[in-house]
Enzyme design. Sequence first.
Site, mmCIF file in Angstrom:
data_model
loop_
_atom_site.group_PDB
_atom_site.id
_atom_site.type_symbol
_atom_site.label_atom_id
_atom_site.label_comp_id
_atom_site.label_asym_id
_atom_site.label_seq_id
_atom_site.Cartn_x
_atom_site.Cartn_y
_atom_site.Cartn_z
ATOM 1 C CB CYS A 74 55.094 -32.243 0.668
ATOM 2 S SG CYS A 74 55.831 -32.784 2.373
ATOM 3 C CB CYS A 155 58.103 -34.675 1.760
ATOM 4 S SG CYS A 155 57.780 -33.118 2.137
#
Length: 249
Positions: A74, A155
Amino acid sequence: VIVVLIVISAVVFGLTLKSAFESTFLSRCEKFDQYDCKKVWDAFQQAYVNKDPCKVPVEAYDPLIAAAPFKPQCNRMMFWSKTKDVVHGFTEKRDCFVTLEDTLLGSVLDGLTWCGKEGSKDTNTTGCPGWSDCENNTVRSFWIRASAAFADVACGNVTAMLNGSINTPFNPTSIFASVEVPRFIASRVKNLNVVMVIQKNNISNCTDPSLKNLRQSIDTGITFSCKDVSESRIQECGSKPQIACRTCW
Ligand code: APR
Protein backbone atom coordinates in the site's frame (compact mmCIF):
# COMPACT_ATOMS: atom_id res chain seq x y z
CA VAL A 1 36.14 -46.81 -18.77
CA ILE A 2 32.85 -47.21 -20.55
CA VAL A 3 30.94 -46.83 -17.29
CA VAL A 4 32.89 -43.68 -16.45
CA LEU A 5 32.20 -42.26 -19.91
CA ILE A 6 28.51 -43.00 -19.56
CA VAL A 7 28.42 -41.30 -16.16
CA ILE A 8 30.31 -38.25 -17.47
CA SER A 9 28.15 -37.92 -20.57
CA ALA A 10 24.99 -38.35 -18.45
CA VAL A 11 26.17 -35.52 -16.17
CA VAL A 12 27.11 -33.28 -19.11
CA PHE A 13 23.83 -34.08 -20.82
CA GLY A 14 21.96 -33.36 -17.60
CA LEU A 15 23.66 -29.97 -17.28
CA THR A 16 23.00 -28.97 -20.88
CA LEU A 17 19.34 -29.85 -20.38
CA LYS A 18 18.91 -26.64 -18.41
CA SER A 19 18.59 -23.99 -21.10
CA ALA A 20 20.03 -20.50 -20.88
CA PHE A 21 16.46 -19.29 -20.51
CA GLU A 22 15.75 -21.54 -17.53
CA SER A 23 19.06 -20.52 -15.92
CA THR A 24 18.19 -16.84 -16.32
CA PHE A 25 14.73 -17.47 -14.91
CA LEU A 26 16.05 -19.33 -11.87
CA SER A 27 18.95 -17.00 -11.10
CA ARG A 28 16.69 -13.94 -11.28
CA CYS A 29 14.10 -15.74 -9.16
CA GLU A 30 16.59 -16.73 -6.49
CA LYS A 31 17.20 -13.07 -5.63
CA PHE A 32 13.81 -13.22 -3.93
CA ASP A 33 13.43 -15.06 -0.64
CA GLN A 34 10.33 -16.98 0.35
CA TYR A 35 9.64 -18.48 -3.06
CA ASP A 36 10.31 -22.00 -4.29
CA CYS A 37 11.81 -21.11 -7.67
CA LYS A 38 11.64 -24.65 -9.02
CA LYS A 39 7.90 -24.65 -8.30
CA VAL A 40 7.51 -21.22 -9.91
CA TRP A 41 9.40 -22.45 -12.98
CA ASP A 42 7.14 -25.51 -13.28
CA ALA A 43 4.00 -23.38 -12.92
CA PHE A 44 5.39 -20.99 -15.55
CA GLN A 45 6.18 -23.72 -18.05
CA GLN A 46 2.78 -25.39 -17.88
CA ALA A 47 1.24 -22.17 -19.27
CA TYR A 48 2.81 -22.47 -22.73
CA VAL A 49 4.82 -25.69 -23.16
CA ASN A 50 3.54 -28.00 -25.88
CA LYS A 51 1.13 -25.29 -27.11
CA ASP A 52 0.76 -23.25 -30.24
CA PRO A 53 2.36 -19.90 -29.16
CA CYS A 54 -0.64 -18.03 -30.60
CA LYS A 55 -3.06 -20.08 -28.50
CA VAL A 56 -1.98 -19.22 -24.98
CA PRO A 57 -4.87 -17.40 -23.31
CA VAL A 58 -4.38 -15.00 -20.41
CA GLU A 59 -5.85 -17.60 -17.99
CA ALA A 60 -3.08 -20.07 -18.85
CA TYR A 61 -0.96 -18.09 -16.39
CA ASP A 62 -3.41 -18.39 -13.48
CA PRO A 63 -1.44 -21.26 -11.85
CA LEU A 64 1.75 -19.20 -12.16
CA ILE A 65 0.17 -16.23 -10.39
CA ALA A 66 -1.08 -18.61 -7.70
CA ALA A 67 2.43 -20.02 -7.26
CA ALA A 68 3.99 -16.55 -6.88
CA PRO A 69 1.25 -14.24 -5.63
CA PHE A 70 1.70 -10.46 -5.53
CA LYS A 71 1.84 -8.92 -2.10
CA PRO A 72 0.00 -5.63 -1.61
CA GLN A 73 2.39 -2.78 -0.91
CA CYS A 74 0.00 0.00 0.00
CA ASN A 75 1.01 3.58 -0.89
CA ARG A 76 4.08 2.37 -2.79
CA MET A 77 2.66 0.89 -5.95
CA MET A 78 3.73 2.49 -9.19
CA PHE A 79 2.08 1.97 -12.55
CA TRP A 80 3.25 3.44 -15.84
CA SER A 81 2.57 3.74 -19.54
CA LYS A 82 5.18 4.62 -22.16
CA THR A 83 7.57 5.72 -19.42
CA LYS A 84 9.40 2.43 -18.78
CA ASP A 85 12.94 3.84 -18.80
CA VAL A 86 12.20 6.87 -16.58
CA VAL A 87 10.25 4.80 -14.07
CA HIS A 88 12.78 2.02 -13.77
CA GLY A 89 15.72 4.44 -13.81
CA PHE A 90 14.12 5.87 -10.70
CA THR A 91 12.97 2.69 -8.92
CA GLU A 92 16.40 1.09 -9.49
CA LYS A 93 18.06 3.82 -7.44
CA ARG A 94 15.45 4.63 -4.78
CA ASP A 95 13.25 2.37 -2.70
CA CYS A 96 10.25 4.74 -2.92
CA PHE A 97 7.95 2.76 -5.21
CA VAL A 98 7.37 -0.77 -6.41
CA THR A 99 6.56 -1.48 -10.07
CA LEU A 100 5.46 -4.79 -11.55
CA GLU A 101 9.03 -5.23 -12.80
CA ASP A 102 10.33 -4.99 -9.21
CA THR A 103 8.25 -8.00 -8.15
CA LEU A 104 9.40 -11.59 -8.56
CA LEU A 105 7.42 -12.44 -11.71
CA GLY A 106 7.93 -9.04 -13.33
CA SER A 107 11.66 -8.96 -12.75
CA VAL A 108 12.20 -12.58 -13.77
CA LEU A 109 10.51 -12.11 -17.16
CA ASP A 110 11.31 -8.47 -17.91
CA GLY A 111 12.88 -8.16 -21.36
CA LEU A 112 12.57 -11.86 -22.17
CA THR A 113 10.86 -13.64 -25.07
CA TRP A 114 9.69 -17.22 -24.78
CA CYS A 115 7.26 -19.63 -26.34
CA GLY A 116 6.55 -23.32 -26.73
CA LYS A 117 5.60 -25.45 -29.69
CA GLU A 118 3.00 -28.13 -30.21
CA GLY A 119 4.54 -31.56 -29.76
CA SER A 120 7.62 -30.27 -27.93
CA LYS A 121 8.54 -29.80 -24.29
CA ASP A 122 11.08 -27.09 -25.07
CA THR A 123 11.03 -23.37 -24.31
CA ASN A 124 12.09 -21.39 -27.39
CA THR A 125 13.49 -17.90 -27.27
CA THR A 126 13.52 -17.28 -31.01
CA GLY A 127 10.83 -17.62 -33.64
CA CYS A 128 8.15 -16.60 -31.14
CA PRO A 129 5.23 -14.41 -32.28
CA GLY A 130 5.65 -10.67 -31.74
CA TRP A 131 3.45 -8.63 -29.40
CA SER A 132 0.80 -7.85 -32.03
CA ASP A 133 1.20 -10.86 -34.36
CA CYS A 134 -1.65 -12.71 -32.71
CA GLU A 135 -3.86 -11.89 -29.75
CA ASN A 136 -3.24 -14.84 -27.46
CA ASN A 137 0.54 -15.00 -27.72
CA THR A 138 2.73 -16.40 -24.97
CA VAL A 139 4.42 -13.17 -23.94
CA ARG A 140 1.51 -10.76 -24.26
CA SER A 141 -0.85 -13.02 -22.30
CA PHE A 142 1.68 -13.18 -19.50
CA TRP A 143 2.02 -9.39 -19.19
CA ILE A 144 -1.73 -8.91 -19.27
CA ARG A 145 -2.24 -11.57 -16.57
CA ALA A 146 0.59 -10.26 -14.39
CA SER A 147 -0.56 -6.64 -14.77
CA ALA A 148 -4.09 -7.64 -13.76
CA ALA A 149 -2.85 -9.47 -10.67
CA PHE A 150 -0.58 -6.57 -9.71
CA ALA A 151 -3.45 -4.08 -10.10
CA ASP A 152 -5.76 -6.35 -8.09
CA VAL A 153 -3.61 -5.82 -4.98
CA ALA A 154 -3.23 -2.04 -5.45
CA CYS A 155 -4.10 -0.15 -2.29
CA GLY A 156 -3.90 3.24 -0.63
CA ASN A 157 -2.21 5.93 -2.69
CA VAL A 158 -1.45 4.63 -6.14
CA THR A 159 0.96 6.41 -8.48
CA ALA A 160 1.14 6.24 -12.27
CA MET A 161 3.80 7.80 -14.49
CA LEU A 162 2.50 8.87 -17.87
CA ASN A 163 4.39 10.33 -20.82
CA GLY A 164 3.94 14.01 -21.68
CA SER A 165 5.90 13.60 -24.91
CA ILE A 166 3.17 11.67 -26.72
CA ASN A 167 -0.24 12.68 -28.08
CA THR A 168 -2.38 10.52 -25.82
CA PRO A 169 -0.71 9.96 -22.44
CA PHE A 170 -3.71 7.91 -21.28
CA ASN A 171 -4.23 5.58 -24.21
CA PRO A 172 -7.29 3.29 -23.99
CA THR A 173 -5.40 0.47 -25.74
CA SER A 174 -2.52 0.45 -23.23
CA ILE A 175 -2.27 -2.21 -20.53
CA PHE A 176 -2.46 0.57 -17.96
CA ALA A 177 -5.82 1.80 -19.30
CA SER A 178 -7.38 -1.49 -20.38
CA VAL A 179 -6.17 -3.89 -17.71
CA GLU A 180 -4.95 -2.00 -14.65
CA VAL A 181 -7.18 1.06 -14.12
CA PRO A 182 -10.42 -0.98 -14.30
CA ARG A 183 -9.14 -3.08 -11.41
CA PHE A 184 -8.56 -0.21 -9.00
CA ILE A 185 -11.47 -0.40 -6.56
CA ALA A 186 -12.47 2.33 -4.14
CA SER A 187 -12.57 -0.06 -1.16
CA ARG A 188 -8.81 -0.59 -1.56
CA VAL A 189 -7.48 2.40 -3.50
CA LYS A 190 -7.80 5.87 -1.99
CA ASN A 191 -6.12 8.09 -4.58
CA LEU A 192 -4.73 7.76 -8.07
CA ASN A 193 -1.87 10.21 -8.45
CA VAL A 194 -0.59 10.73 -11.96
CA VAL A 195 2.93 11.98 -12.47
CA MET A 196 3.11 13.42 -15.97
CA VAL A 197 6.71 13.16 -17.13
CA ILE A 198 7.62 16.40 -18.86
CA GLN A 199 10.60 16.53 -21.21
CA LYS A 200 11.81 19.70 -22.91
CA ASN A 201 9.87 18.94 -26.10
CA ASN A 202 6.66 17.84 -24.38
CA ILE A 203 3.43 18.01 -26.34
CA SER A 204 0.97 17.26 -23.56
CA ASN A 205 0.58 17.66 -19.82
CA CYS A 206 -2.03 17.22 -17.07
CA THR A 207 -4.54 19.33 -19.03
CA ASP A 208 -4.59 16.79 -21.87
CA PRO A 209 -8.14 15.60 -22.73
CA SER A 210 -7.11 11.95 -22.31
CA LEU A 211 -6.62 12.64 -18.60
CA LYS A 212 -10.25 13.65 -18.38
CA ASN A 213 -11.10 10.18 -19.67
CA LEU A 214 -8.91 8.69 -16.98
CA ARG A 215 -10.57 10.77 -14.28
CA GLN A 216 -13.98 9.65 -15.55
CA SER A 217 -13.09 5.98 -15.86
CA ILE A 218 -11.84 5.45 -12.32
CA ASP A 219 -14.13 3.94 -9.72
CA THR A 220 -16.25 6.57 -7.89
CA GLY A 221 -14.70 7.13 -4.50
CA ILE A 222 -11.10 7.09 -5.75
CA THR A 223 -9.78 10.64 -5.83
CA PHE A 224 -7.66 11.72 -8.75
CA SER A 225 -4.72 14.08 -9.04
CA CYS A 226 -2.19 14.86 -11.73
CA LYS A 227 1.11 16.68 -11.48
CA ASP A 228 3.45 17.76 -14.25
CA VAL A 229 6.98 16.83 -13.20
CA SER A 230 10.09 17.39 -15.28
CA GLU A 231 12.14 14.33 -16.17
CA SER A 232 15.19 16.04 -14.67
CA ARG A 233 13.43 16.42 -11.30
CA ILE A 234 12.63 12.69 -11.31
CA GLN A 235 16.28 11.93 -12.09
CA GLU A 236 17.44 14.34 -9.39
CA CYS A 237 15.26 12.62 -6.83
CA GLY A 238 16.62 9.28 -8.00
CA SER A 239 20.19 10.33 -7.41
CA LYS A 240 19.70 12.21 -4.11
CA PRO A 241 18.76 9.88 -1.26
CA GLN A 242 18.51 12.91 1.06
CA ILE A 243 15.31 13.93 -0.76
CA ALA A 244 12.43 12.15 1.01
CA CYS A 245 10.25 10.00 -1.25
CA ARG A 246 7.14 12.01 -0.45
CA THR A 247 8.84 15.27 -1.44
CA CYS A 248 10.19 14.05 -4.80
CA TRP A 249 7.31 15.83 -6.53
N1 APR B 1 5.47 -4.77 -28.48
C1 APR B 1 6.23 -5.35 -27.51
N2 APR B 1 6.00 -5.17 -26.21
C2 APR B 1 4.98 -4.39 -25.85
C3 APR B 1 4.14 -3.75 -26.77
C4 APR B 1 4.44 -3.96 -28.15
N3 APR B 1 3.72 -3.38 -29.11
N4 APR B 1 3.22 -3.03 -26.09
C5 APR B 1 3.47 -3.22 -24.81
N5 APR B 1 4.52 -4.04 -24.64
C6 APR B 1 5.08 -4.50 -23.39
C7 APR B 1 6.50 -4.14 -23.29
O1 APR B 1 7.14 -5.03 -22.41
C8 APR B 1 6.42 -2.76 -22.71
O2 APR B 1 7.59 -2.39 -22.07
O3 APR B 1 4.41 -3.84 -22.38
C9 APR B 1 5.26 -2.92 -21.76
C10 APR B 1 4.54 -1.65 -21.47
O4 APR B 1 4.01 -1.08 -22.62
P1 APR B 1 3.55 0.45 -22.67
O5 APR B 1 2.81 0.62 -23.95
O6 APR B 1 4.70 1.37 -22.43
O7 APR B 1 2.58 0.68 -21.45
P2 APR B 1 1.29 -0.09 -21.03
O8 APR B 1 0.72 -0.89 -22.14
O9 APR B 1 0.37 0.87 -20.37
O10 APR B 1 1.81 -1.12 -19.93
C11 APR B 1 2.49 -0.69 -18.76
O11 APR B 1 1.45 -2.48 -17.55
O12 APR B 1 3.40 -3.69 -17.48
C12 APR B 1 2.35 -3.17 -16.72
O13 APR B 1 2.35 -2.43 -14.42
C13 APR B 1 2.91 -2.18 -15.71
O14 APR B 1 1.69 -0.11 -15.33
C14 APR B 1 2.51 -0.81 -16.26
C15 APR B 1 1.73 -1.07 -17.53
